[in-house]
Structures are given as structure tokens and as C-alpha cells.
Design a protein around this motif. Structure first.
Motif, PDB file in Angstrom:
ATOM      1  N   CYS A 213       0.844  -1.195   0.000  1.00 11.18           N
ATOM      2  CA  CYS A 213       0.000   0.000   0.000  1.00 11.18           C
ATOM      3  C   CYS A 213       0.878   1.243   0.000  1.00 11.18           C
ATOM      4  O   CYS A 213       2.035   1.205   0.438  1.00 11.18           O
ATOM      5  CB  CYS A 213      -0.950   0.003   1.203  1.00 11.18           C
ATOM      6  SG  CYS A 213      -0.121  -0.126   2.801  1.00 11.18           S
ATOM      7  N   LEU A 214       0.314   2.358  -0.497  1.00 12.53           N
ATOM      8  CA  LEU A 214       0.995   3.639  -0.555  1.00 12.53           C
ATOM      9  C   LEU A 214       0.062   4.726  -0.042  1.00 12.53           C
ATOM     10  O   LEU A 214      -1.159   4.633  -0.187  1.00 12.53           O
ATOM     11  CB  LEU A 214       1.409   3.973  -1.993  1.00 12.53           C
ATOM     12  CG  LEU A 214       2.372   3.034  -2.708  1.00 12.53           C
ATOM     13  CD1 LEU A 214       2.553   3.468  -4.160  1.00 12.53           C
ATOM     14  CD2 LEU A 214       3.713   2.982  -2.010  1.00 12.53           C
ATOM     15  N   GLU A 215       0.635   5.774   0.547  1.00 10.24           N
ATOM     16  CA  GLU A 215      -0.140   6.919   0.993  1.00 10.24           C
ATOM     17  C   GLU A 215       0.740   8.156   0.918  1.00 10.24           C
ATOM     18  O   GLU A 215       1.834   8.199   1.504  1.00 10.24           O
ATOM     19  CB  GLU A 215      -0.643   6.720   2.421  1.00 10.24           C
ATOM     20  CG  GLU A 215      -1.451   7.879   2.965  1.00 10.24           C
ATOM     21  CD  GLU A 215      -2.847   7.994   2.375  1.00 10.24           C
ATOM     22  OE1 GLU A 215      -3.616   8.864   2.828  1.00 10.24           O
ATOM     23  OE2 GLU A 215      -3.168   7.206   1.449  1.00 10.24           O
ATOM     24  N   TRP A 216       0.265   9.167   0.171  1.00  4.94           N
ATOM     25  CA  TRP A 216       1.023  10.410   0.066  1.00  4.94           C
ATOM     26  C   TRP A 216       0.676  11.320   1.242  1.00  4.94           C
ATOM     27  O   TRP A 216      -0.471  11.359   1.710  1.00  4.94           O
ATOM     28  CB  TRP A 216       0.696  11.134  -1.238  1.00  4.94           C
ATOM     29  CG  TRP A 216       1.409  12.453  -1.359  1.00  4.94           C
ATOM     30  CD1 TRP A 216       2.694  12.656  -1.759  1.00  4.94           C
ATOM     31  CD2 TRP A 216       0.881  13.739  -1.035  1.00  4.94           C
ATOM     32  NE1 TRP A 216       2.996  14.001  -1.720  1.00  4.94           N
ATOM     33  CE2 TRP A 216       1.898  14.687  -1.277  1.00  4.94           C
ATOM     34  CE3 TRP A 216      -0.346  14.193  -0.562  1.00  4.94           C
ATOM     35  CZ2 TRP A 216       1.724  16.054  -1.066  1.00  4.94           C
ATOM     36  CZ3 TRP A 216      -0.535  15.553  -0.345  1.00  4.94           C
ATOM     37  CH2 TRP A 216       0.503  16.465  -0.605  1.00  4.94           C
ATOM     38  N   LEU A 217       1.662  12.077   1.739  1.00  2.06           N
ATOM     39  CA  LEU A 217       1.463  13.049   2.810  1.00  2.06           C
ATOM     40  C   LEU A 217       2.439  14.193   2.632  1.00  2.06           C
ATOM     41  O   LEU A 217       3.493  14.027   2.000  1.00  2.06           O
ATOM     42  CB  LEU A 217       1.642  12.410   4.185  1.00  2.06           C
ATOM     43  CG  LEU A 217       2.990  11.737   4.495  1.00  2.06           C
ATOM     44  CD1 LEU A 217       3.306  11.869   5.963  1.00  2.06           C
ATOM     45  CD2 LEU A 217       2.963  10.256   4.135  1.00  2.06           C
ATOM     46  N   ASP A 218       2.080  15.352   3.169  1.00  2.00           N
ATOM     47  CA  ASP A 218       2.967  16.517   3.031  1.00  2.00           C
ATOM     48  C   ASP A 218       3.534  16.965   4.365  1.00  2.00           C
ATOM     49  O   ASP A 218       4.094  18.057   4.462  1.00  2.00           O
ATOM     50  CB  ASP A 218       2.226  17.683   2.349  1.00  2.00           C
ATOM     51  CG  ASP A 218       1.253  18.403   3.279  1.00  2.00           C
ATOM     52  OD1 ASP A 218       0.957  17.866   4.364  1.00  2.00           O
ATOM     53  OD2 ASP A 218       0.780  19.493   2.915  1.00  2.00           O
ATOM     54  N   PHE A 219       3.408  16.118   5.383  1.00  2.00           N
ATOM     55  CA  PHE A 219       3.955  16.459   6.699  1.00  2.00           C
ATOM     56  C   PHE A 219       5.337  15.829   6.849  1.00  2.00           C
ATOM     57  O   PHE A 219       5.491  14.608   6.725  1.00  2.00           O
ATOM     58  CB  PHE A 219       3.036  15.954   7.810  1.00  2.00           C
ATOM     59  CG  PHE A 219       3.448  16.409   9.187  1.00  2.00           C
ATOM     60  CD1 PHE A 219       3.048  17.638   9.676  1.00  2.00           C
ATOM     61  CD2 PHE A 219       4.251  15.605   9.992  1.00  2.00           C
ATOM     62  CE1 PHE A 219       3.425  18.064  10.937  1.00  2.00           C
ATOM     63  CE2 PHE A 219       4.639  16.018  11.255  1.00  2.00           C
ATOM     64  CZ  PHE A 219       4.224  17.250  11.726  1.00  2.00           C
ATOM     65  N   PRO A 220       6.381  16.633   7.116  1.00  5.41           N
ATOM     66  CA  PRO A 220       7.723  16.065   7.254  1.00  5.41           C
ATOM     67  C   PRO A 220       7.857  15.263   8.544  1.00  5.41           C
ATOM     68  O   PRO A 220       7.638  15.800   9.635  1.00  5.41           O
ATOM     69  CB  PRO A 220       8.636  17.295   7.273  1.00  5.41           C
ATOM     70  CG  PRO A 220       7.751  18.419   7.714  1.00  5.41           C
ATOM     71  CD  PRO A 220       6.374  18.108   7.237  1.00  5.41           C
ATOM     72  N   PRO A 221       8.186  13.991   8.480  1.00  2.00           N
ATOM     73  CA  PRO A 221       8.296  13.185   9.695  1.00  2.00           C
ATOM     74  C   PRO A 221       9.524  13.551  10.505  1.00  2.00           C
ATOM     75  O   PRO A 221      10.545  14.004   9.966  1.00  2.00           O
ATOM     76  CB  PRO A 221       8.387  11.749   9.161  1.00  2.00           C
ATOM     77  CG  PRO A 221       9.001  11.908   7.809  1.00  2.00           C
ATOM     78  CD  PRO A 221       8.486  13.217   7.271  1.00  2.00           C
ATOM     79  N   ASN A 222       9.413  13.357  11.802  1.00  2.00           N
ATOM     80  CA  ASN A 222      10.543  13.564  12.703  1.00  2.00           C
ATOM     81  C   ASN A 222      11.422  12.328  12.626  1.00  2.00           C
ATOM     82  O   ASN A 222      11.022  11.234  13.014  1.00  2.00           O
ATOM     83  CB  ASN A 222      10.042  13.782  14.142  1.00  2.00           C
ATOM     84  CG  ASN A 222      11.148  14.241  15.079  1.00  2.00           C
ATOM     85  OD1 ASN A 222      12.311  13.909  14.884  1.00  2.00           O
ATOM     86  ND2 ASN A 222      10.784  14.998  16.094  1.00  2.00           N
ATOM     87  N   ASN A 223      12.648  12.517  12.106  1.00  2.00           N
ATOM     88  CA  ASN A 223      13.523  11.368  11.906  1.00  2.00           C
ATOM     89  C   ASN A 223      14.338  11.011  13.137  1.00  2.00           C
ATOM     90  O   ASN A 223      15.204  10.151  13.077  1.00  2.00           O
ATOM     91  CB  ASN A 223      14.451  11.598  10.704  1.00  2.00           C
ATOM     92  CG  ASN A 223      15.260  12.868  10.834  1.00  2.00           C
ATOM     93  OD1 ASN A 223      15.619  13.281  11.941  1.00  2.00           O
ATOM     94  ND2 ASN A 223      15.554  13.507   9.714  1.00  2.00           N
TER      95      ASN A 223
END
Length: 584
Positions: A213-223
């Protein structure tokens, strides 16, 4: 040849960086990778060096030769090994013409020209002399590189050419596909130019496991780093609040989040889960002999991370840091992307009794989730009080679920039996009633309307975000169908549903389809033939007749597609046949 595309996702126009950055591997990036994967830094360095060397140039194998040794740089390191066995001279020295030997002692005859061999001058064999049209031109110079030619004043800049090739225009859409071929999985990032009807692969990213599965998001994750900055991606930074990322669920229990603004990435920007707890990820065989391969011990569910394949993902567009995941471990988990990715899930829900196949947030009510499972139930529930949700018995395994973007209380369900069901959550029974029911019961919850959409499983569906009552379905019968759901209800409270058009797009068994987030009546589909097709439904007269008035009412323009390509835009084939083609 076994090849397929298991999932796809659109990226809205203008959300991608116009000039993607190049991935940079340095000490800081190695430290970040080791922290995400929970491995030692030395192990990470060793893994990267085995993959291609820390400097990206690869590792040169050293080998011993009879006359000397070649070091890691590829040069001979023994000073004495270059000497010849006779006289210590270099055998590989450049050969030059020797000067004429002096004549014998005595006065030289000024008329003696024998030293120049004029008598046999015309009989000498040619030693690689130029032939052809320009063979009589002497002093002709050939430059292997145009940069070395002084007569070429307009020099080509490779960096500028590469920058132009990688450019993503604000009018371009990105289409992400999860492709697997010959047991090798990767993300292919396509650029779709709707005005030019052009679709091509921009770059790709390698995956460690089969994507589901795939999901696009525009929130930068905390690495997990102190500055929330990925040195491998030049677009990340502590002040960044938006970006372009793709979340990937695979057969592995972890969720990978990749930056789409970085080219040639080697490691994801974030990894949700616990890859170091490998003992819970590996099935434990039971029994002996032949039954040992068939019987597998069930994995114990964990409230902090998944322990089985991730089957579905959904990003909350209102609470942008929340990501929901559904898994084969029968749980649904919530992840807070603003927290370090090394931390566990913030919530875990076990409302189903079998694999949770699908999950989606309600865009109108951002705390409500819709889930579908192999226990033949669908549930809608508030994440703040999951025990008070409602649900329905559908009578078959759930393949996909979708909220109606024009009705916050309605949703669609596609089933393995080929049916498409529509429900109103306000008319469903409570979850407690579902829990007391048997999943093997033949009694199903009455739907508002039912479509016998496909002969095989209805493996995918999507609802247009631009046109009210426009539904697309795809199935294992290789057909993609477009449905018109009338807004007006009859005397029984049901809506009139009609088939607008159906078509075999040549993608094989349809595994995923999705409407464009920007262009009305543009649909992307992919499946078992590892082909991606974009279908401009405006090329179909029936679609224009059914939805043209609604588009104009919504203030959108319906552009008729060119009839030459019958509305289909795809990537040029490489000539390889998939397993489906060979079977046919």
C-alpha cells in the motif's frame, strides 16, 4: 516473467519541489540511519560499504599479480615490481624511435643518402594511417571531449542538463507506483503532464520487501535527530512544515516514509516500527515433517508496533501529523509523525478478529476512522472512544473502503465476491452487536444499494473528489468500470445507479485505481501486468453526457480529450512480457 504493480498514489500539482535534491551520504546521514534502524554505526558503515562504498565509487578489489601488487586505488604499489627482469628497465615504457647510429669512423660523404632509405620509401607498409575522405589532410586533431576543443566556445554543462531533466513543473502531477519484478521491489516515481498527455518515469527507489500500500502526505516526519534534519535530503530542516513524502506498507511490519524531493535515496526519511525486534517478525513453524511448513505459530500482537504485514495506510489531512495503519496482525495503529520515529505508536486498536485490509480517515470528521477486515465486517468509530462505533456485516472479505467526499455519513465497500455496497453510518448497529454476531453467519447488514460490479473480486474502487456520484471500480476480471449514482432517491429511499462505461485498460487484473486530485475525470489504474495507465474519461461520450452538467455546475471545465489515443496515456513498453501475457 513475474511482474506487477500492487499500489499507486497521486501527488497533487505544485506540492513537489521543482528541482529535487541529490541524496548525500556522509557521517551525519550514517548516524541518522543507524538511529532509525537501531543498529550500531559501525554496522551501518559496513553495510553501506558493501553496497557501494562510502564515497559512492564502489570498492576496488585488490589482487596479487606475478610481478607486483595492485592496491585499492588500482595502481601498482611495489616500486621494484615495475622493473624488468633484464636491466631493470620498464617493459611497459613508451616505445620511441631510436636515433640513427653514427656512421663508421672516417669522413662522411655528403652525397650519401642511404640513411634515409629513399629507394624503399614507397614500399614501406602503412602503420595505421588514416583512410577515407580526410585521409590526405595532415595535422587533423581529434578531441574525445568537447570541453577540450578550443574551437567550441559554447560548452555544455552536465549539471545544468541533469537539473533540467529532473525538473518538475508546477503543472505536473507525480504518480507513484509500487512495482515488483523478479522478486525486486521498487517505487517508480512518474511525471504526468496532462497538457502534453505525457507520462514517464522520473526516478525510482529500491524497497527491501514486497510493497502492499501507498499513501502520500505533506507532513515532514521527525527522523529522530535533534534538529529534525536529514542530511541525505537537502529539503528537510527544523523550520520546514510541508513537503512531499510517500508512506509505504510492505510485508515487513515497519512503515517506510520516503521523501519525493530527493533523488536516488538509499534509506527512508523515517521508519515506523521496531526492525530490531526481529524475533516477533519471523513466523515460528509448528509440527514436524510435511506439516512443519504448513503450520505456523501465530504472532503475538504488540500495542507499540505491528508484528505482521501492513495492508493499508491513511493520512489525516486535518490533523496532519497523524497516520493510521491497518495490519495483518488484526490491529489498527495511530502514529504521530511529529514525534521521533523511533518511538512507538500513540494508540493501538484491536476491534477486528482477522486481518484488517483497509483503513481511511473521514475528511469531514477528522477523528473518525473507517476500517474493513477479513472478518467480513466494516466499522466506523471515533478514535477517542472506539468502543462506541458502529459497523456492518458484509458477508465476504473486504477488499477496499472509501468515504463519499460529498456525504460525510456515507461510504462504499468493495468485496471479494465482486459486490459494491453503500452504507449510511447513521443507520448501522453498534459495534457490540457485531462482536456478538458470528462472522460465518449468512445474515448481512442491509445496504442502501448494492452493485454486482465484477465477475471476480472487486479489488479496488475510488470516488471522484470533483464530480458528485462518480464511482470507479476495478476487479480481477481485468475490467475498469465507471458508475453514475443519481443524486435523487426513489420512493424507497434508494438511488438510481447506472453503468456509464467499462473498459479493459490492458493492466491485467486491476489491483489499484485512483482519481486525479487536480483534473476532473482523470483516472489512473495499474495491476498484474506491471503497467500503469492514465485514462482521460473526457474522451468517452457517455462520461461527458453523464457528468458534464455536474462539472459545469461545480464551476469546472470539461475538456474533451484527443480521440487518437482513445484517452489512454501510458509509459512506453520495454518489450518485456509479464506473467499474465505469457499465460494468455
Amino acid at each position: 516473467m513475474s511482474a506487477l504493480i500492487s499500489a499507486l498514489a497521486w501527488v497533487p500539482q505544485g506540492r513537489s519541489q521543482r528541482h529535487p535534491a541529490k541524496y548525500q551520504l556522509d557521517e551525519k546521514e550514517l548516524a541518522r540511519v543507524s538511529a532509525l534502524a537501531r543498529v550500531e554505526l559501525e554496522d551501518a558503515k559496513e553495510a553501506f560499504e558493501k553496497a557501494g562504498g562510502e564515497d559512492g565509487k564502489g570498492i576496488v578489489m585488490a589482487e596479487d599479480e606475478e610481478d607486483g601488487k595492485i592496491d585499492d586505488e588500482g595502481w601498482e604499489s611495489d616500486e621494484d615490481s615495475n622493473a624488468s627482469k633484464s636491466g631493470g628497465e620498464d617493459e611497459d615504457a613508451m616505445a620511441v624511435d631510436e636515433a640513427p647510429k653514427p656512421a663508421a669512423a672516417g669522413p662522411a660523404d655528403p652525397n650519401d643518402l642511404s640513411a634515409y632509405n629513399l629507394d624503399t620509401y614507397d614500399e614501406e607498409e602503412s602503420k595505421g594511417a588514416a583512410t577515407g575522405v580526410f585521409s590526405n589532410i595532415k595535422g587533423l586533431t581529434y578531441y574525445r571531449n568537447a570541453e577540450d576543443d578550443p574551437f567550441i566556445t559554447l560548452k555544455e554543462n552536465d549539471d545544468d542538463l541533469e537539473r533540467e531533466d529532473l525538473e518538475v513543473l508546477p503543472t505536473d502531477n507525480l504518480l507513484i507506483t509500487a512495482k515488483t519484478e523478479d522478486d525486486l521491489s521498487q517505487l517508480e516515481i512518474h511525471v504526468y503532464d496532462e497538457t502534453e498527455e505525457n507520462l514517464y518515469v522520473h526516478h525510482d527507489l529500491m524497497l527491501p520487501a514486497f510493497p502492499l500500500c501507498l499513501e502520500w502526505l505533506d507532513f515532514p516526519p521527525n527522523n529522530g535527530s535533534s534538529e529534525n534534519d536529514n542530511s541525505g535530503s537537502a529539503t528537510a530542516g527544523p523550520s520546514k512544515t510541508h513537503g512531499s513524502y510517500i508512506a509505504v506498507g510492505t510485508f515487513d511490519p515497519e512503515i517506510e516514509i520516503w521523501s519525493l524531493d530527493t533523488v536516488d535515496g538509499l534509506y527512508p526519511d523515517a521508519l515506523l516500527g521496531r526492525p530490531d525486534v526481529s524475533s516477533q517478525h519471523v513466523p515460528v513453524p509448528l509440527g514436524t515433517g510435511k506439516k512443519k511448513k504448513k503450520l505456523v505459530k501465530a504472532r503475538t500482537a504488540n500495542p507499540h508496533h505491528h508484528v505482521d504485514a501492513v495492508l493499508s495506510l491513511s493520512w489525516n489531512t486535518q490533523h496532519r501529523s497523524l497516520l493510521a495503519s491497518a495490519s495483518a496482525d488484526e490491529t489498527v495503529k495511530l502514529w504521530d509523525l511529529s514525534r521521533p520515529s523511533t518511538e512507538p505508536a500513540v494508540r493501538s486498536f484491536d476491534l477486528h478478529r482477522d486481518k484488517v485490509q483497509a483503513v481511511e480517515w473521514n475528511k469531514s470528521d477528522p477523528t473518525v476512522l473507517l476500517t474493513g477486515s477479513y472478518d467480513r465486517t466494516v466499522r466506523t468509530w471515533d478514535t477517542r472512544s472506539p468502543g462506541t462505533g458502529v459497523g456492518a456485516l458484509v458477508g465476504s472479505d473486504v477488499e477496499a473502503v472509501r468515504w463519499d467526499p460529498f456525504d460525510s455519513h456515507a461510504f462504499y465497500v468493495s468485496l471479494e465476491s465482486g459486490l459494491i455496497l453503500n452504507y449510511d453510518m447513521r443507520k448501522l448497529s453498534s459495534s457490540s452487536a457485531l462482536l456478538s454476531s458470528s462472522t460465518s453467519s449468512s445474515t448481512t447488514t442491509q445496504a442502501k444499494f448494492t452493485l454486482a460490479a465484477h465477475e471476480g473480486a472487486a479489488s479496488s474502487l475510488d470516488v471522484s473528489p470533483h464530480v458528485r456520484g462518480c464511482l470507479a471500480t476495478g476487479g480481477t476480471d481485468k475490467m475498469v468500470k465507471l458508475w453514475n449514482i443519481n443524486e435523487n432517491e426513489d420512493t424507497t429511499g434508494k438511488r438510481e445507479v447506472s453503468l456509464v462505461t467499462s473498459r479493459d485498460l490492458g493492466v491485467g487484473r486491476v489491483f489499484s485505481l485512483s482519481f486525479s486530485p487536480d483534473t476532473p475525470l482523470t483516472l489512473a489504474a495499474a495491476g498484474s501486468k506491471a503497467k500503469l495507465q492514465v485514462w482521460d474519461l473526457a474522451s468517452n461520450a457517455g462520461a461527458r453526457k453523464a457528468f458534464g452538467a455536474r462539472l459545469r455546475k461545480a464551476g469546472r471545465e470539461l475538456r474533451e480529450a484527443k480521440e487518437a489515443g482513445q484517452g489512454l496515456i501510458g509509459v512506453q513498453s520495454d518489450g518485456e512480457d509479464s506473467e499474465d501475457d505469457m499465460e494468455e
